[in-house]
Scaffold this motif. Sequence first.
Motif, PDB file in Angstrom:
ATOM      1  N   ASN A 246      52.860  72.315  11.668  1.00  0.00           N
ATOM      2  CA  ASN A 246      53.954  71.491  11.154  1.00  0.00           C
ATOM      3  C   ASN A 246      53.532  70.611   9.980  1.00  0.00           C
ATOM      4  OD1 ASN A 246      52.448  69.466  12.334  1.00  0.00           O
ATOM      5  ND2 ASN A 246      53.903  69.021  13.975  1.00  0.00           N
ATOM      6  N   GLY A 247      52.271  70.710   9.576  1.00  0.00           N
ATOM      7  CA  GLY A 247      51.780  69.959   8.428  1.00  0.00           C
ATOM      8  C   GLY A 247      51.541  68.491   8.678  1.00  0.00           C
ATOM      9  N   ASN A 248      51.654  68.035   9.936  1.00  0.00           N
ATOM     10  CA  ASN A 248      51.471  66.618  10.237  1.00  0.00           C
ATOM     11  C   ASN A 248      49.991  66.297  10.433  1.00  0.00           C
ATOM     12  OD1 ASN A 248      52.153  63.953  10.773  1.00  0.00           O
ATOM     13  ND2 ASN A 248      52.428  64.330  12.966  1.00  0.00           N
ATOM     14  N   ASN A 249      49.218  66.542   9.405  1.00  0.00           N
ATOM     15  CA  ASN A 249      47.776  66.317   9.452  1.00  0.00           C
ATOM     16  C   ASN A 249      47.311  65.789   8.111  1.00  0.00           C
ATOM     17  OD1 ASN A 249      48.215  69.631   9.367  1.00  0.00           O
ATOM     18  ND2 ASN A 249      46.976  68.852   7.699  1.00  0.00           N
ATOM     19  N   SER A 250      46.070  65.310   8.090  1.00  0.00           N
ATOM     20  CA  SER A 250      45.516  64.782   6.843  1.00  0.00           C
ATOM     21  C   SER A 250      45.530  65.869   5.789  1.00  0.00           C
ATOM     22  CB  SER A 250      44.102  64.252   7.059  1.00  0.00           C
ATOM     23  OG  SER A 250      43.236  65.264   7.509  1.00  0.00           O
ATOM     24  N   GLY A 251      45.908  65.473   4.594  1.00  0.00           N
ATOM     25  CA  GLY A 251      45.980  66.431   3.498  1.00  0.00           C
ATOM     26  C   GLY A 251      45.374  65.832   2.261  1.00  0.00           C
ATOM     27  N   GLY A 252      45.912  66.233   1.127  1.00  0.00           N
ATOM     28  CA  GLY A 252      45.233  65.849  -0.091  1.00  0.00           C
ATOM     29  C   GLY A 252      43.985  66.698  -0.173  1.00  0.00           C
ATOM     30  N   TYR A 253      42.853  66.098  -0.479  1.00  0.00           N
ATOM     31  CA  TYR A 253      41.674  66.909  -0.739  1.00  0.00           C
ATOM     32  C   TYR A 253      40.413  66.177  -0.289  1.00  0.00           C
ATOM     33  CZ  TYR A 253      45.403  68.956  -3.417  1.00  0.00           C
ATOM     34  OH  TYR A 253      46.616  69.492  -3.768  1.00  0.00           O
ATOM     35  N   THR A 254      39.281  66.851  -0.354  1.00  0.00           N
ATOM     36  CA  THR A 254      38.023  66.280   0.111  1.00  0.00           C
ATOM     37  C   THR A 254      37.624  65.083  -0.739  1.00  0.00           C
ATOM     38  OG1 THR A 254      36.807  67.836  -1.293  1.00  0.00           O
ATOM     39  CG2 THR A 254      37.171  68.485   0.994  1.00  0.00           C
ATOM     40  N   LYS A 315      52.914  82.484   6.329  1.00  0.00           N
ATOM     41  CA  LYS A 315      53.383  81.398   5.483  1.00  0.00           C
ATOM     42  C   LYS A 315      54.888  81.226   5.618  1.00  0.00           C
ATOM     43  CE  LYS A 315      49.730  82.222   2.130  1.00  0.00           C
ATOM     44  NZ  LYS A 315      48.944  83.011   3.090  1.00  0.00           N
ATOM     45  N   GLY A 316      55.298  80.031   6.023  1.00  0.00           N
ATOM     46  CA  GLY A 316      56.709  79.708   6.020  1.00  0.00           C
ATOM     47  C   GLY A 316      57.172  79.337   4.622  1.00  0.00           C
ATOM     48  N   GLN A 317      58.438  79.008   4.502  1.00  0.00           N
ATOM     49  CA  GLN A 317      58.989  78.703   3.191  1.00  0.00           C
ATOM     50  C   GLN A 317      58.452  77.398   2.616  1.00  0.00           C
ATOM     51  OE1 GLN A 317      60.862  80.787   1.342  1.00  0.00           O
ATOM     52  NE2 GLN A 317      60.515  82.254   3.005  1.00  0.00           N
ATOM     53  N   ARG A 318      57.886  76.528   3.463  1.00  0.00           N
ATOM     54  CA  ARG A 318      57.345  75.256   2.964  1.00  0.00           C
ATOM     55  C   ARG A 318      55.974  75.419   2.323  1.00  0.00           C
ATOM     56  NH1 ARG A 318      56.294  71.217   6.887  1.00  0.00           N
ATOM     57  NH2 ARG A 318      55.885  72.900   8.354  1.00  0.00           N
ATOM     58  N   TRP A 319      55.355  76.569   2.504  1.00  0.00           N
ATOM     59  CA  TRP A 319      54.001  76.772   1.976  1.00  0.00           C
ATOM     60  C   TRP A 319      54.058  76.897   0.458  1.00  0.00           C
ATOM     61  CZ3 TRP A 319      51.269  80.341  -0.872  1.00  0.00           C
ATOM     62  CH2 TRP A 319      49.869  80.224  -0.816  1.00  0.00           C
ATOM     63  N   LYS A 320      53.362  76.004  -0.225  1.00  0.00           N
ATOM     64  CA  LYS A 320      53.370  76.046  -1.688  1.00  0.00           C
ATOM     65  C   LYS A 320      52.203  75.238  -2.233  1.00  0.00           C
ATOM     66  CE  LYS A 320      56.314  75.461  -5.744  1.00  0.00           C
ATOM     67  NZ  LYS A 320      57.629  74.985  -6.256  1.00  0.00           N
ATOM     68  N   LEU A 327      45.082  76.703  -2.100  1.00  0.00           N
ATOM     69  CA  LEU A 327      45.701  76.532  -0.790  1.00  0.00           C
ATOM     70  C   LEU A 327      46.684  75.369  -0.811  1.00  0.00           C
ATOM     71  CD1 LEU A 327      42.481  76.844   1.441  1.00  0.00           C
ATOM     72  CD2 LEU A 327      44.010  78.681   0.704  1.00  0.00           C
ATOM     73  N   ASP A 328      47.620  75.397   0.132  1.00  0.00           N
ATOM     74  CA  ASP A 328      48.536  74.287   0.322  1.00  0.00           C
ATOM     75  C   ASP A 328      47.742  73.079   0.823  1.00  0.00           C
ATOM     76  OD1 ASP A 328      50.397  72.579   2.140  1.00  0.00           O
ATOM     77  OD2 ASP A 328      51.809  73.820   1.021  1.00  0.00           O
ATOM     78  N   GLU A 329      48.071  71.883   0.328  1.00  0.00           N
ATOM     79  CA  GLU A 329      47.235  70.724   0.644  1.00  0.00           C
ATOM     80  C   GLU A 329      47.305  70.306   2.106  1.00  0.00           C
ATOM     81  OE1 GLU A 329      50.250  67.077  -0.669  1.00  0.00           O
ATOM     82  OE2 GLU A 329      48.339  67.365  -1.677  1.00  0.00           O
ATOM     83  N   ARG A 330      48.330  70.733   2.853  1.00  0.00           N
ATOM     84  CA  ARG A 330      48.401  70.412   4.281  1.00  0.00           C
ATOM     85  C   ARG A 330      48.409  71.649   5.166  1.00  0.00           C
ATOM     86  NH1 ARG A 330      49.058  65.084   4.672  1.00  0.00           N
ATOM     87  NH2 ARG A 330      49.982  64.032   2.872  1.00  0.00           N
ATOM     88  N   LEU A 331      48.835  72.787   4.638  1.00  0.00           N
ATOM     89  CA  LEU A 331      48.971  74.001   5.446  1.00  0.00           C
ATOM     90  C   LEU A 331      47.873  75.021   5.173  1.00  0.00           C
ATOM     91  CD1 LEU A 331      52.839  74.451   5.106  1.00  0.00           C
ATOM     92  CD2 LEU A 331      51.585  73.395   7.002  1.00  0.00           C
ATOM     93  N   GLY A 332      46.963  74.725   4.252  1.00  0.00           N
ATOM     94  CA  GLY A 332      45.879  75.660   3.962  1.00  0.00           C
ATOM     95  C   GLY A 332      46.422  77.013   3.518  1.00  0.00           C
ATOM     96  N   ALA A 333      45.888  78.079   4.116  1.00  0.00           N
ATOM     97  CA  ALA A 333      46.365  79.433   3.828  1.00  0.00           C
ATOM     98  C   ALA A 333      47.572  79.799   4.676  1.00  0.00           C
ATOM     99  CB  ALA A 333      45.248  80.438   4.060  1.00  0.00           C
ATOM    100  N   GLY A 334      47.954  78.938   5.629  1.00  0.00           N
ATOM    101  CA  GLY A 334      49.086  79.226   6.503  1.00  0.00           C
ATOM    102  C   GLY A 334      48.667  79.209   7.969  1.00  0.00           C
TER     103      GLY A 334
END
Length: 476
Positions: A246-254, A315-320, A327-334
């Motif tokens: 659901n993407g509810n995790n830390s994102g952005g980048y290292t 990959k759902g439609q939110r993957w971008k 990779l998507d900043e919160r979903l990675g490769a899916g």
Amino acid sequence: MGQRSFGCKRAIHARGGLARGLAFGLTAVLAGVGWPDLAQPVIAQTPSKGDLGSIPVLSPIAPRPNPPDKRFGWIAGTGLDAARRRLGTEMPTGRGVELGHVEGPPTSYAPDANNPRFAGVRFVLHDQDSPPSSHATATARVIYGPRGAAPGVETVHVFPAQTWITHAYLRTGSTQPSDPTVTARVFSHSWISPPNPGTPLVLRRIDHVVDERDVLVVAGVNNGRNKSVPGLLAPAFNAIAVGLANGNNSGGYTRVEQEGRCKPDIVAPHSMTSFSTPLVAAMAARLIEFADRTETPDDGRTEVLKAAMLAGAFKGQRWKPKPGKPLDERLGAGVVDVDRSLLILEGGPTPTGPSDKRYGYHFGGVGSGGKQHFLFRADQPLGECSIVLTWHRHIFGPRLERAALANLDLRLSRQTEDGGWSTVAESVSKIDNVEHVFKRSLPSGVYRLEVLRSSDGLLAGWEYAVAWRFEAPTDP
């Protein structure tokens, strides 16, 4: 303890000579001394328009089972039910694959070995005796036992985090290699830590053990969209960092060891990364068991397994991904999809040049400034196209304190009417060690997939894995 199963011994033996040459080669380059090029694989010539008949047509594939089997609950979204239906009794379960389970607290770190959910599982503690940990028990239930996501796993090595980082496994800061008596092939880490002065050395030790011993290190990122990517262990170049579907995790980048790299690498369905992480580790155990069965040397390579896992992701439609990011900043490769990843491994190793495989991979080496390509011909429109390129950061030095990373890129082109090539998609990050090309559909035609390496002056023949899948347009 004895050595691990032949699949990993095979990989260790194959890497040994290269690793020794790499350490010397990098040192020589840094000292200004030349290093001879390694032999490069033969590359098939790109055909002219009149030679297209030499390229085989992509093979047909059976549709995936649909709809999912509700008996498998929240893990039905991982492709597990589709793989079970397709493979039946041949479905890998993780049998013969030893796992490592690492938890945070030093005094209460072990799952409850008496829990009936873990019937048939042997827990090997690598520190002082531990009272049962509720967190460790909960994360263990995701993987182990008859109702776990990898029910074939029988031996689990259990560590508190600090012990795993220091004397019991990684031996960070010493001149010794990682403990060879620990025979785990996948490590699941449902703990995090902020950056500290010792973080770079730990991450380099992780990258080294993944590269040298062909083990998979699976580590969760933080929970919550307002959180940053943690300092340990997710930022390791060669690890697989896990988030939430659901993407509810830390994102952005290292933030450490080269800022701005994409993490997580992949996501899985659950409400917390503590539980999505062992789910991905369980799927990795199934892939390793399959690789061991094939007796194909490259199936068990860590680069291949990671590429197959990421290329197979849904990959759902939110993957971008953002521009310039693989990779998507919160979903990675899916979302992890073990069935599609297994199909990639079933496609098997593929040489450079023309291929008729809708699912497959290649493991090879490319020299500084070099490139290799693969050719595919589709007589009918295609559905999803997912291609992932992975390679390792190499670590060397007396205390494994130095690092080097080649810069590889990925490009997909389509042949034009006049015999030229038009770029369809490319992935050209300068800091990540993963590149990803994804298209939701492709028209019929001839396609060229290229792996390109910048002129970097490092050791020639840098190893990489590229995995792909071309879906039929009617696939869900």
